[in-house]
Scaffold this motif. Structure first.
Motif, PDB file in Angstrom:
ATOM      1  N   ALA A   1       0.670   5.231   0.499  1.00 62.69           N
ATOM      2  CA  ALA A   1      -0.242   6.226   1.066  1.00 62.69           C
ATOM      3  C   ALA A   1       0.087   7.647   0.612  1.00 62.69           C
TER       4      ALA A   1
ATOM      5  N   TYR B   1      -1.425  -1.088  -4.278  1.00 59.08           N
ATOM      6  CA  TYR B   1      -2.532  -0.131  -4.304  1.00 59.08           C
ATOM      7  C   TYR B   1      -2.071   1.195  -3.716  1.00 59.08           C
ATOM      8  N   ALA B   2      -2.653   2.286  -4.231  1.00 61.28           N
ATOM      9  CA  ALA B   2      -2.190   3.607  -3.802  1.00 61.28           C
ATOM     10  C   ALA B   2      -3.340   4.599  -3.768  1.00 61.28           C
ATOM     11  N   CYS B   3      -3.139   5.663  -3.010  1.00 58.03           N
ATOM     12  CA  CYS B   3      -4.030   6.822  -3.038  1.00 58.03           C
ATOM     13  C   CYS B   3      -3.170   8.057  -3.305  1.00 58.03           C
TER      14      CYS B   3
ATOM     15  N   ILE C   1      -6.438   3.188   2.900  1.00 62.10           N
ATOM     16  CA  ILE C   1      -5.231   3.978   2.636  1.00 62.10           C
ATOM     17  C   ILE C   1      -5.670   5.437   2.542  1.00 62.10           C
ATOM     18  N   ASP C   2      -5.154   6.270   3.428  1.00 62.09           N
ATOM     19  CA  ASP C   2      -5.529   7.687   3.481  1.00 62.09           C
ATOM     20  C   ASP C   2      -4.255   8.480   3.742  1.00 62.09           C
ATOM     21  N   HIS C   3      -3.903   9.396   2.861  1.00 59.82           N
ATOM     22  CA  HIS C   3      -2.615  10.077   2.962  1.00 59.82           C
ATOM     23  C   HIS C   3      -2.401  10.750   4.311  1.00 59.82           C
TER      24      HIS C   3
ATOM     25  N   GLU D   1      -9.319   6.162  -5.862  1.00 56.44           N
ATOM     26  CA  GLU D   1      -9.769   7.519  -5.559  1.00 56.44           C
ATOM     27  C   GLU D   1     -11.187   7.449  -4.995  1.00 56.44           C
TER      28      GLU D   1
ATOM     29  N   CYS E   1       0.839  -1.197   0.000  1.00 57.31           N
ATOM     30  CA  CYS E   1       0.000   0.000   0.000  1.00 57.31           C
ATOM     31  C   CYS E   1       0.877   1.251   0.000  1.00 57.31           C
TER      32      CYS E   1
ATOM     33  N   GLY F   1      -9.172   3.235  -0.919  1.00 59.44           N
ATOM     34  CA  GLY F   1      -8.272   4.374  -1.080  1.00 59.44           C
ATOM     35  C   GLY F   1      -9.051   5.676  -1.050  1.00 59.44           C
TER      36      GLY F   1
END
Length: 400
Positions: free
Chosen positions: A192, A223-225, A316-318, A269, A190, A283
């Motif tokens: 972030a 996976y990414a945000c 996942i939350d920045h 998103e 993940c 995400g």
């Protein structure tokens, strides 16, 4: 524009540093007191201290633009520690002179030695900070989740954030990241947010970087945000410039999204994906980014309302915000970045007053929140008192 208002202060602080540098060097050797040397030193210092501005203004040729931007990032960190050390030394001088009435404070030898100690401290702190930022540490967490995943009693998740690919980090940094990640043999990776550093064109060789990131190996993928720096935005010494409403769409660079696709990284998103019919990865859009590009983001309740709460939910939350709201929706693991743990001393102490969980582990009810200090740097190209890291999270499912 805060950067413009602060520029006179920045100018005065540099004159303050230059004055003490001249006074100290003048006690070391007679040649350092000559007009020729002082002019050369002043020109070099002005070029370095204004590289933040010239790198911002000069776009072509690109090689010069890149050199100025990199120089500015290094100088910013060195400037901060030069200022702190000289201020401390000056405060000590005033204290010894006017409070303790130390007669030796007027000694040329004492001044020369003190200056040499300050110069050595600045050199050591800056060099250690620059090299330390390149070293990627692996931090491990053991987390128990009171849910089940069919045919699994455990799962290994690798969290990374704040790579800030651009002037401070490129292919070499990515290779080390991929090596460290693959060494953990993760089931899930993940990212972030803050993959980019406000400027896609800052990446020297995007195709090579994509190829490097495709080397990440995991059972269920990557996976990414987005983070607040994942856009094209003018930035000077950490300060961004306000843009017109009609320009907000231009901040989103389609090349960034395409870059992730070519790197085999799935961007989420305000989306949830069910993996292997066993667990969810959600995400979130970044809280700061949506304000700049004039979009909305879903609340934690909206994101999870259609999910099966009996299944494990990973978010996942920045930015580590709304932790209680996220916990109340049945989320099991909340993964964040953004804070850099303050990145450089004394930021690693002041950041603790700004966030409920500035870095590390926090439990909110049955939800586990982990915030990474990030695997890259932003602004000053150094780390002092903090680490660049990836996080290995060993999940155990207690009801298996």
């Amino acid at each position: 524009m805060i950067a413009i208002y602060l520029s006179p202060i920045y100018l005065l602080l540099n004159l303050y540093i230059l004055r003490w540098a001249y006074l100290w060097m003048g006690t070391c050797h007679s040649i350092l007191r000559t007009l020729g040397f002082r002019l050369i030193f002043a020109v070099i210092y002005v070029l370095l201290s204004t590289s933040l501005l010239t790198g911002f203004l000069i776009k072509n040729p690109k090689s010069l633009h890149r050199m100025l931007k990199i120089t500015g990032n290094y100088f910013l960190g060195i400037f901060l520690y030069t200022l702190v050390i000289i201020l401390l030394a000056d405060f000590g001088r005033i204290l010894l002179k006017y409070v303790f009435h130390a007669s030796w404070i007027h000694s040329r030898t004492a001044f020369t030695v003190t200056g040499a100690i300050c110069a050595l401290l600045i050199l050591l702190l800056s060099a250690c900070g620059i090299f330390h930022a390149k070293y990627i540490k692996t931090t491990s967490y053991d987390v128990i989740i009171n849910k089940t995943i069919p045919e699994r009693t455990s799962m290994k998740v690798v969290l990374l954030a704040d790579t800030h690919f651009g002037y401070n980090a490129g292919v070499l940094h990515a290779r080390e990241l991929v090596r460290k990640i693959n060494k953990q043999k993760p089931d899930l990776v993940c990212i972030a947010g803050d993959i980019f550093d406000n400027e896609y064109d800052a990446i020297r060789n995007p195709e090579k970087l994509e190829q490097t990131l495709r080397g990440i190996k995991s059972t269920y993928g990557v996976y990414a945000c987005w983070g607040n720096h994942d856009l094209n935005e003018p930035i000077l010494a950490g300060f961004t410039f306000k843009h017109k409403k009609e320009d907000s769409k231009q901040l989103k660079d389609p090349r960034m999204k395409l870059f992730l696709q070519n790197s085999n990284i799935q961007l989420l998103e305000d989306e949830a994906v069910l993996i292997d019919n066993s667990f969810y990865v959600v995400g979130r859009k970044d809280a700061s980014l949506i304000e700049k590009i004039e979009e909305k983001r879903k609340t934690p309740a909206q994101l999870t309302q259609k999910l099966d709460k009996d299944k494990t939910i990973i978010v996942i939350d920045h930015q580590p915000k709304e932790l209680q709201d996220i916990a109340d929706t049945g989320v099991d693991l909340d993964l964040c970045g953004h804070t850099h743990d303050g990145q450089t001393f004394p930021g690693n102490f002041t950041v603790k007053f700004l966030w409920e969980n500035p870095c590390g582990y926090l439990q909110k009810g049955s939800m586990h929140n982990i915030v990474t200090s990030g695997s890259g740097v932003w602004g000053p190209a150094m780390r002092v008192g903090t680490d660049s890291e990836i996080c290995t999270i060993n999940l155990t499912f207690s009801n298996s």
